[in-house]
Scaffold this motif. Structure first.
Motif, PDB file in Angstrom:
ATOM      1  N   TYR A  88      22.982 -31.322  -2.316  1.00 30.27           N
ATOM      2  CA  TYR A  88      23.317 -32.029  -3.549  1.00 30.27           C
ATOM      3  C   TYR A  88      23.379 -33.527  -3.263  1.00 30.27           C
ATOM      4  CZ  TYR A  88      24.817 -27.635  -5.726  1.00 30.27           C
ATOM      5  OH  TYR A  88      24.862 -26.369  -6.259  1.00 30.27           O
ATOM      6  N   GLN A 144      25.015 -37.214  -4.833  1.00 32.60           N
ATOM      7  CA  GLN A 144      25.984 -37.794  -5.763  1.00 32.60           C
ATOM      8  C   GLN A 144      25.824 -39.306  -5.754  1.00 32.60           C
ATOM      9  OE1 GLN A 144      30.200 -37.145  -4.943  1.00 32.60           O
ATOM     10  NE2 GLN A 144      30.644 -37.153  -7.126  1.00 32.60           N
ATOM     11  N   ASN A 183      29.828 -42.932  -9.126  1.00 33.08           N
ATOM     12  CA  ASN A 183      30.427 -42.654 -10.441  1.00 33.08           C
ATOM     13  C   ASN A 183      29.680 -41.566 -11.217  1.00 33.08           C
ATOM     14  OD1 ASN A 183      32.444 -44.713 -10.152  1.00 33.08           O
ATOM     15  ND2 ASN A 183      30.802 -46.193 -10.510  1.00 33.08           N
ATOM     16  N   GLN A 184      29.067 -40.648 -10.479  1.00 35.73           N
ATOM     17  CA  GLN A 184      28.365 -39.534 -11.115  1.00 35.73           C
ATOM     18  C   GLN A 184      28.862 -38.209 -10.543  1.00 35.73           C
ATOM     19  OE1 GLN A 184      25.814 -39.647 -13.556  1.00 35.73           O
ATOM     20  NE2 GLN A 184      26.437 -41.779 -13.737  1.00 35.73           N
ATOM     21  N   GLY A 185      28.447 -37.131 -11.192  1.00 37.99           N
ATOM     22  CA  GLY A 185      28.681 -35.816 -10.622  1.00 37.99           C
ATOM     23  C   GLY A 185      27.616 -35.508  -9.586  1.00 37.99           C
ATOM     24  N   LEU A 186      27.637 -34.295  -9.066  1.00 41.59           N
ATOM     25  CA  LEU A 186      26.657 -33.886  -8.067  1.00 41.59           C
ATOM     26  C   LEU A 186      25.413 -33.332  -8.762  1.00 41.59           C
ATOM     27  CD1 LEU A 186      29.482 -33.762  -6.549  1.00 41.59           C
ATOM     28  CD2 LEU A 186      28.357 -32.147  -5.014  1.00 41.59           C
ATOM     29  N   LEU A 216      21.787 -31.135  -7.996  1.00 43.31           N
ATOM     30  CA  LEU A 216      21.100 -30.282  -7.037  1.00 43.31           C
ATOM     31  C   LEU A 216      19.763 -30.904  -6.665  1.00 43.31           C
ATOM     32  CD1 LEU A 216      21.105 -27.532  -5.547  1.00 43.31           C
ATOM     33  CD2 LEU A 216      19.929 -26.585  -7.548  1.00 43.31           C
ATOM     34  N   GLU A 231      25.681 -40.422  -1.858  1.00 44.65           N
ATOM     35  CA  GLU A 231      26.342 -39.449  -0.981  1.00 44.65           C
ATOM     36  C   GLU A 231      25.582 -38.135  -1.084  1.00 44.65           C
ATOM     37  OE1 GLU A 231      29.025 -40.752   0.541  1.00 44.65           O
ATOM     38  OE2 GLU A 231      29.641 -39.002   1.707  1.00 44.65           O
ATOM     39  N   PHE A 270      25.521 -34.050  -0.012  1.00 38.19           N
ATOM     40  CA  PHE A 270      26.338 -32.920   0.418  1.00 38.19           C
ATOM     41  C   PHE A 270      25.460 -31.712   0.682  1.00 38.19           C
ATOM     42  CE2 PHE A 270      30.523 -34.624  -0.237  1.00 38.19           C
ATOM     43  CZ  PHE A 270      30.405 -35.526  -1.269  1.00 38.19           C
ATOM     44  N   PHE A 278      31.174 -26.692   0.864  1.00 37.74           N
ATOM     45  CA  PHE A 278      30.512 -27.982   0.970  1.00 37.74           C
ATOM     46  C   PHE A 278      30.813 -28.628   2.320  1.00 37.74           C
ATOM     47  CE2 PHE A 278      28.762 -28.825  -3.207  1.00 37.74           C
ATOM     48  CZ  PHE A 278      29.455 -27.953  -4.026  1.00 37.74           C
ATOM     49  N   GLY A 279      29.818 -29.333   2.851  1.00 38.82           N
ATOM     50  CA  GLY A 279      30.067 -30.192   3.994  1.00 38.82           C
ATOM     51  C   GLY A 279      30.818 -31.424   3.561  1.00 38.82           C
ATOM     52  N   ARG A 280      31.206 -32.241   4.525  1.00 36.66           N
ATOM     53  CA  ARG A 280      32.036 -33.413   4.228  1.00 36.66           C
ATOM     54  C   ARG A 280      31.243 -34.545   3.560  1.00 36.66           C
ATOM     55  NH1 ARG A 280      32.991 -36.808   9.824  1.00 36.66           N
ATOM     56  NH2 ARG A 280      30.828 -36.880  10.505  1.00 36.66           N
ATOM     57  N   SER A 290      26.843 -40.342   3.784  1.00 42.75           N
ATOM     58  CA  SER A 290      26.549 -41.496   2.947  1.00 42.75           C
ATOM     59  C   SER A 290      25.246 -42.130   3.420  1.00 42.75           C
ATOM     60  CB  SER A 290      27.709 -42.487   3.031  1.00 42.75           C
ATOM     61  OG  SER A 290      27.462 -43.603   2.197  1.00 42.75           O
TER      62      SER A 290
END
Lengths: 114, 115
Positions: B36, B38, B41-44, B46, B88, B90, B105-107, B110
């Motif tokens: 994913y 991100q 200021n957005q969602g994730l 796919l 970012e 993920f 999810f992984g950490r 960036s």
């Protein structure tokens, strides 16, 4: 329609307030989720609704109360929150069980508790 | 239970250079794998997913990933990045049917693209 819509985008609330977050999808997805995300961290699962029934509650404090009025809507009711609850709250949906399909996420509600 | 390790917290790269974001997973059963993205200021969103079949998976925005079962890896690659790829990323894993479908999810990594 391939979106998950979350409102409001931003919310500032005091610790004694009651507010609600709203999430809506019209993709026919039968599983919906609330996630909490702190800055620079992965999303943390809070609740899962499957066919409008709460199926998973990840030991979330009772000051967060989810509701699924119908298959398209998901709410998160907030009451007596703490400053540490400030975060990005993400709603997501997936086809039944989410198996193999991945999630569709909304853009989130940025919550600040003062 | 499954787990995901994203080895790099931050990957700086110059525009038009290639990039690889690393992801390793652990699970006792068959898995599905996801990446994913991100944006601020957005969602994730796919990017791509591996369910079965061909180990090379192509996704949106020119990204691809290769599933390597022997190394339990699912690294994300792009041959030439743009400034707009700064975000970012993920990696996530969920167990195949019969197991928990809730992804881990992984950490996050960036990706910072410099002009």
């Amino acid at each position: 329609d391939t979106e998950v819509t979350q409102t409001p985008k931003h919310l500032v609330m005091g610790m004694t307030n009651k507010k609600s977050l709203k999430c809506e999808q019209h993709m026919g997805h039968r599983a919906m989720y609330w996630y909490k995300q702190k800055a620079k961290k992965p999303p943390e699962l809070m609740f899962v609704y499957s066919y409008e029934k709460l199926s998973i509650n990840e030991s979330v404090p009772s000051r967060f109360s989810p509701e699924c009025p119908n298959s398209s809507l998901l709410n998160l009711h907030l009451h007596a929150l703490q400053p540490e609850d400030s975060a990005l709250y993400l709603c997501a949906s997936s086809q039944e069980g989410g198996i193999g399909y991945g999630y569709t996420f909304g853009s989130g509600t940025r919550l600040t508790v003062v | 239970a499954q787990s995901v390790t994203q080895l790099d917290s931050q990957v700086p790269v110059f525009e038009e250079a290639p990039v690889e974001l690393r992801c390793n997973y652990s699970s006792s059963v068959s898995v599905y794998l996801f990446w994913y993205v991100q944006y601020p200021n957005q969602g994730l969103q796919l990017l791509l997913k591996y369910l079965s079949g061909s180990t090379l998976v192509k996704g949106i925005n020119g990204f691809e990933a290769e599933f390597n079962k022997s190394q339990t890896s699912f690294h994300l690659r792009k041959p030439s990045v743009h400034i707009s790829d700064t975000a970012e990323y993920f990696c996530a894993v969920s167990e195949a049917p019969g197991g928990s479908y809730i992804p881990t999810f992984g950490r996050g990594t960036s990706l910072i693209v410099h002009p």
